[in-house]
Enzyme design. Structure first.
Site, PDB file in Angstrom:
ATOM      1  CB  SER A  40      -0.790   0.109   1.251  1.00  0.00           C
ATOM      2  OG  SER A  40      -1.448   1.216   1.436  1.00  0.00           O
ATOM      3  N   GLY A  58       0.751  -2.183   3.956  1.00  0.00           N
ATOM      4  CA  GLY A  58       1.325  -0.960   3.897  1.00  0.00           C
ATOM      5  C   GLY A  58       2.630  -0.703   4.942  1.00  0.00           C
ATOM      6  CB  SER A  59       3.175   0.180   8.314  1.00  0.00           C
ATOM      7  OG  SER A  59       1.893  -0.686   8.712  1.00  0.00           O
ATOM      8  N   GLY A 114      -1.309   1.461   9.655  1.00  0.00           N
ATOM      9  CA  GLY A 114      -0.356   1.307  10.703  1.00  0.00           C
ATOM     10  C   GLY A 114      -1.484   0.990  11.959  1.00  0.00           C
ATOM     11  N   GLY A 156      -3.337  -4.003   8.506  1.00  0.00           N
ATOM     12  CA  GLY A 156      -2.759  -4.779   9.829  1.00  0.00           C
ATOM     13  C   GLY A 156      -2.015  -5.935   9.224  1.00  0.00           C
ATOM     14  CG  ASP A 211      -5.175   2.651   0.755  1.00  0.00           C
ATOM     15  OD1 ASP A 211      -6.049   1.830   0.506  1.00  0.00           O
ATOM     16  OD2 ASP A 211      -3.947   2.401   1.063  1.00  0.00           O
ATOM     17  CG  HIS A 216      -3.967  -1.242  -1.813  1.00  0.00           C
ATOM     18  ND1 HIS A 216      -4.975  -2.015  -1.863  1.00  0.00           N
ATOM     19  CD2 HIS A 216      -4.291  -0.337  -0.844  1.00  0.00           C
ATOM     20  CE1 HIS A 216      -6.095  -1.811  -1.241  1.00  0.00           C
ATOM     21  NE2 HIS A 216      -5.543  -0.699  -0.391  1.00  0.00           N
ATOM     22  CG  MET A 272     -11.725  -2.511   4.584  1.00  0.00           C
ATOM     23  SD  MET A 272     -10.158  -2.217   3.974  1.00  0.00           S
ATOM     24  CE  MET A 272      -9.349  -1.353   5.086  1.00  0.00           C
ATOM     25  CG  MET A 316     -11.485   3.499   1.859  1.00  0.00           C
ATOM     26  SD  MET A 316      -9.919   3.509   2.697  1.00  0.00           S
ATOM     27  CE  MET A 316      -8.797   3.500   1.563  1.00  0.00           C
ATOM     28  CG  HIS A 371      -9.155   0.628  -0.507  1.00  0.00           C
ATOM     29  ND1 HIS A 371      -8.780   0.388   0.675  1.00  0.00           N
ATOM     30  CD2 HIS A 371     -10.513   0.482  -0.550  1.00  0.00           C
ATOM     31  CE1 HIS A 371      -9.805   0.275   1.570  1.00  0.00           C
ATOM     32  NE2 HIS A 371     -10.681   0.232   0.964  1.00  0.00           N
ATOM     33  CG  MET A 411      -8.355   7.468   2.065  1.00  0.00           C
ATOM     34  SD  MET A 411      -7.788   7.380   3.741  1.00  0.00           S
ATOM     35  CE  MET A 411      -6.801   5.732   3.847  1.00  0.00           C
ATOM     36  N   GLY A 426      -9.195   4.311   6.756  1.00  0.00           N
ATOM     37  CA  GLY A 426      -9.030   5.656   6.877  1.00  0.00           C
ATOM     38  C   GLY A 426      -7.310   5.899   7.156  1.00  0.00           C
ATOM     39  CG  PHE A 427      -6.004   7.052   9.812  1.00  0.00           C
ATOM     40  CD1 PHE A 427      -5.352   8.240   9.449  1.00  0.00           C
ATOM     41  CD2 PHE A 427      -7.313   6.833  10.346  1.00  0.00           C
ATOM     42  CE1 PHE A 427      -6.304   9.352   9.683  1.00  0.00           C
ATOM     43  CE2 PHE A 427      -7.970   8.291  10.237  1.00  0.00           C
ATOM     44  CZ  PHE A 427      -7.618   9.272  10.063  1.00  0.00           C
TER      45      PHE A 427
HETATM   46  O1  5RP Z   1      -6.884   1.007   3.317  1.00  0.00           O
HETATM   47  C1  5RP Z   1      -5.849   1.268   3.929  1.00  0.00           C
HETATM   48  C2  5RP Z   1      -6.348   1.883   5.285  1.00  0.00           C
HETATM   49  O2  5RP Z   1      -7.619   2.386   5.236  1.00  0.00           O
HETATM   50  C3  5RP Z   1      -4.691   0.667   3.706  1.00  0.00           C
HETATM   51  O3  5RP Z   1      -4.578   0.098   2.659  1.00  0.00           O
HETATM   52  C4  5RP Z   1      -4.209  -0.029   4.941  1.00  0.00           C
HETATM   53  O4  5RP Z   1      -4.492   0.418   6.150  1.00  0.00           O
HETATM   54  C5  5RP Z   1      -2.759  -0.585   4.871  1.00  0.00           C
HETATM   55  O5  5RP Z   1      -1.804  -0.098   5.886  1.00  0.00           O
HETATM   56  P1  5RP Z   1      -1.361  -0.886   6.944  1.00  0.00           P
HETATM   57  O6  5RP Z   1      -0.839  -2.334   6.195  1.00  0.00           O
HETATM   58  O7  5RP Z   1      -0.241  -0.337   7.331  1.00  0.00           O
HETATM   59  O8  5RP Z   1      -2.377  -1.446   7.756  1.00  0.00           O
HETATM   60 FE   FE2 Z   2      -6.377  -0.068   1.346  1.00  0.00          FE
END
Ligand code: 5RP
Ligand code: FE2
Length: 226
Positions: free
Chosen positions: A10, A197-198, A145, A177, A35, A33, A137, A68, A66, A37, A142-143
């Site tokens: 991500s 992502g992280s 990490g 996550g 995001d 990916h 999900m 949102m 994705h 938003m 939204g965020f």
């Molecule tokens: O859609 C997302 C948040 O809304 C991101 O794709 C997702 O959170 C990826 O980040 P991480 O792997 O750090 O959780």
């Molecule tokens: Fe996402």
């Protein structure tokens, strides 16, 4: 459908001032990916169609959008027309998800539907017959990490069973996550595509993190080999 685990880093966790380099840093990934938003459907604001159009010109990796956002019925088509590989909208935001899927496919993209952690699959099983990907999900959207919500794996198992029995024909994707501590349980439950992502961009070598996650998922998965 792929016979190996798909890893989709991500870009939300990438350095937005260096997006081209950050895409090159995950050249071994299966999908990228992105995001989108809008600060309405979710409280955060990221990037939109002009940036995605530029990203598409700068990479050969299939882009997984994705969305949102509110009113995907209107906005999602632009991402498909721009050349995104897969365009996912939220079922909680879409007015007419069946028409939306048909429009996305007609524009040449795969159609994706996402469900928030608290949204059940059951009311949408007929709708999902029109979709190529289901994005479960595993955090509140939204965020990046955030911590993985294990309860959503019951929906992954439900979707996997429907795919195995021929009731649905789609890629089961999970987002939120996913890391070395959580990917195995998601793979065991039946995920095909793992957004991270992280765990990828926080690693010293993002490409190595992609490879390691893919291998870990392959070992844990009953339906995918490495
Ligand atoms: O859609 C997302 C948040 O809304 C991101 O794709 C997702 O959170 C990826 O980040 P991480 O792997 O750090 O959780
Ligand atoms: Fe996402």
């Amino acid at each position: 459908m792929s016979n190996h685990p798909l890893i989709a880093p991500s870009l939300l966790s990438a350095d937005f001032a260096r997006l081209s380099d950050e895409m090159s840093a995950v050249s071994d990934s299966d999908w990228l990916h992105v995001d989108v938003m809008d600060a309405h459907f979710v409280p955060n604001l990221t990037l939109g169609l002009p940036v995605v159009q530029s990203l598409l010109k700068a990479t050969d990796i299939p882009i997984d959008c994705h969305l949102m956002i509110e009113n995907p019925d209107h906005w999602a088509i632009g991402y498909a027309e721009a050349g995104a590989y897969n365009v996912t909208s939220h079922v909680e935001a879409a007015e007419d998800p069946v028409a939306l899927a048909k429009n996305l496919r007609a524009a040449g993209a795969k159609a994706g539907l996402s469900v928030k952690p608290g949204t059940p699959l059951q009311p949408y099983l007929d709708v999902l017959k029109h979709y190529d990907t289901l994005l479960v999900m595993s955090v509140e959207p939204g965020f990046g990490g955030q911590s993985f919500i294990t309860d959503v794996l019951s929906k992954v198992r439900e979707a996997r069973k429907l795919v195995e029995t021929g009731h649905l024909n789609l890629v089961v994707e999970i987002d939120g996550g996913i890391n070395a501590d959580t990917i195995e349980q998601a793979a065991e439950a039946g995920v095909d595509c793992f957004v991270a992502g992280s765990a990828v961009y926080g690693a010293e070598d993002p490409n190595k993190a992609v490879e390691a996650l893919r291998a870990q998922a392959g070992r844990a998965s009953a339906h995918l080999g490495v």
